[in-house]
Design an enzyme around this catalytic site. Structure first.
Site, PDB file in Angstrom:
ATOM      1  N   LYS A 108       1.118  -0.945   0.091  1.00  0.00           N
ATOM      2  CA  LYS A 108       0.253  -0.231   0.100  1.00  0.00           C
ATOM      3  C   LYS A 108       0.800   1.248  -0.578  1.00  0.00           C
ATOM      4  CE  LYS A 108      -4.105  -2.485   1.880  1.00  0.00           C
ATOM      5  NZ  LYS A 108      -4.036  -3.031   3.437  1.00  0.00           N
ATOM      6  N   ASP A 136     -11.136   2.542   4.384  1.00  0.00           N
ATOM      7  CA  ASP A 136     -12.135   1.691   3.866  1.00  0.00           C
ATOM      8  C   ASP A 136     -13.340   0.987   3.906  1.00  0.00           C
ATOM      9  OD1 ASP A 136      -9.729  -0.210   3.954  1.00  0.00           O
ATOM     10  OD2 ASP A 136      -9.482  -0.133   5.990  1.00  0.00           O
ATOM     11  N   GLN A 171      -4.806  -1.438   9.664  1.00  0.00           N
ATOM     12  CA  GLN A 171      -4.505  -3.123   8.742  1.00  0.00           C
ATOM     13  C   GLN A 171      -4.831  -4.223   9.548  1.00  0.00           C
ATOM     14  OE1 GLN A 171      -3.810  -3.208   5.822  1.00  0.00           O
ATOM     15  NE2 GLN A 171      -4.416  -5.600   6.030  1.00  0.00           N
TER      16      GLN A 171
HETATM   17  N1  GUN Z   1      -7.184  -6.906   6.352  1.00  0.00           N
HETATM   18  C1  GUN Z   1      -7.080  -7.549   5.054  1.00  0.00           C
HETATM   19  N2  GUN Z   1      -8.039  -7.000   4.019  1.00  0.00           N
HETATM   20  C2  GUN Z   1      -8.395  -5.696   4.263  1.00  0.00           C
HETATM   21  C3  GUN Z   1      -8.381  -4.419   4.075  1.00  0.00           C
HETATM   22  O1  GUN Z   1      -9.238  -5.105   3.208  1.00  0.00           O
HETATM   23  N3  GUN Z   1      -8.573  -3.332   5.285  1.00  0.00           N
HETATM   24  C4  GUN Z   1      -7.682  -3.026   6.520  1.00  0.00           C
HETATM   25  N4  GUN Z   1      -7.410  -2.319   7.092  1.00  0.00           N
HETATM   26  N5  GUN Z   1      -6.806  -4.401   6.528  1.00  0.00           N
HETATM   27  C5  GUN Z   1      -6.837  -5.646   6.223  1.00  0.00           C
END
Ligand code: GUN
Length: 292
Positions: free
Chosen positions: A54, A121, A98
């Site tokens: 990311k 998100d 996360q």
């Molecule tokens: N962990 C697995 N998928 C995601 C996601 O889409 N967003 C976040 N913040 N953590 C994750």
């Protein structure tokens, strides 16, 4: 005949190039660089990789990313304090916590603390509510990535029977909402599907999945979707990421299903790169909304 392979990596590259142009325009006009704050608690190896991807993607499109690393022993209150600081920091436009978080921390409490205008998100109840009413502030990243793959591959959703296998809050449920909505930013052909959601307790799963023109596998079980569960010619989108002895595999038995499907996404290199790309899109939108 073998299915057409939907190359998520290539699509993500194309969309990221478009986002990079829009980021450059935004920076020129506002003097502000969109900034994503990523919060990583502990050192789960998969989460480390996701967060690094990311951050790199942010750099590629000209956005800033800031990583906040916290040890796994951190208290819930200390994590909430950090989120609150980031909410108040005008230089930060998007906040990503996360997942998964350590079991001692109440995940919902932390996600609810992210300010809805910085919730890139789209996990906050206010943003989930707006999405369910068909007036989204942010589109959830993985579901939006799936919609982009379908749209940009020329697979229309309108009038088609889309079957979503999996009912998670992050993928299955919001994806069903996007597929069934009346209008979408991608145009009416990209929405207006007839949607069935099934899950681990569904009876006659095979009959349901075999009725799908568009089959989305998001159940989190390696190679769960077998060839006999797929209608010949269907578009099969695999959202699964499962770590098995041989490496990463999806929720679809790829080799068997590709022989009968019309279109199929690989794992890795299918939906994953689009998820990261849609996070960039949301961060740019968050910056736009906050600077306006
Ligand atoms: N962990 C697995 N998928 C995601 C996601 O889409 N967003 C976040 N913040 N953590 C994750």
């Amino acid at each position: 005949m073998s299915a057409v392979l939907l190359d998520g990596k290539q699509l993500a590259k194309e969309i990221q190039a478009e986002i990079a142009e829009r980021v450059a325009g935004f920076k020129q006009q506002s003097g502000v660089t969109p900034c994503l704050a990523a919060v990583l608690v502990g050192s789960d190896p998969a989460s480390e990789v996701y967060v690094r991807n990311k951050q790199r993607a942010c750099e590629r499109v000209g956005m800033e990313s800031r990583l906040f690393r916290l040890e796994s022993q951190i208290t819930e209150d200390a994590l909430l304090d950090l989120v609150s600081q980031l909410n108040r920091n005008a230089e930060v436009h998007g906040i990503l916590v996360q997942l998964p978080l350590p079991s001692a921390i109440r995940t919902q409490r932390v996600l609810d603390a992210v300010h809805p205008s910085k919730d890139v998100d789209a996990f906050h109840p206010e943003n989930v509510g707006l999405l369910s009413q068909g007036r989204p502030r942010f589109l959830p990243c993985t579901p939006h990535g799936v919609m982009q793959i379908l749209h940009r591959s020329g697979i229309r959703a309108s009038g088609q029977h889309a079957v979503v296998v999996g009912r998670s809050e992050i993928v299955g449920k919001p994806l069903a909402m996007l597929l069934m909505q009346k209008s979408s930013a991608l145009g009416p052909d990209a929405a207006n599907a007839t949607v069935t959601v099934c899950h681990s307790r569904s009876r006659n799963l095979k009959e349901i999945t075999r009725a799908a023109d568009i089959l989305i596998a998001a159940i989190g079980q390696p190679r769960f979707i077998t060839a006999e569960m797929v209608k010949p010619g269907a578009a099969v989108i695999d959202v699964g990421v499962n770590r098995v002895a041989e490496g990463l595999v999806g929720d679809v038995d790829f080799e068997a299903v590709r022989a009968i499907a019309g279109h199929i996404t690989p794992v890795p290199g299918g939906v994953g790169p689009l998820t990261v790309t849609m996070l960039l899109e949301n961060t740019l939108q968050a910056a736009r909304q906050q600077v306006a």
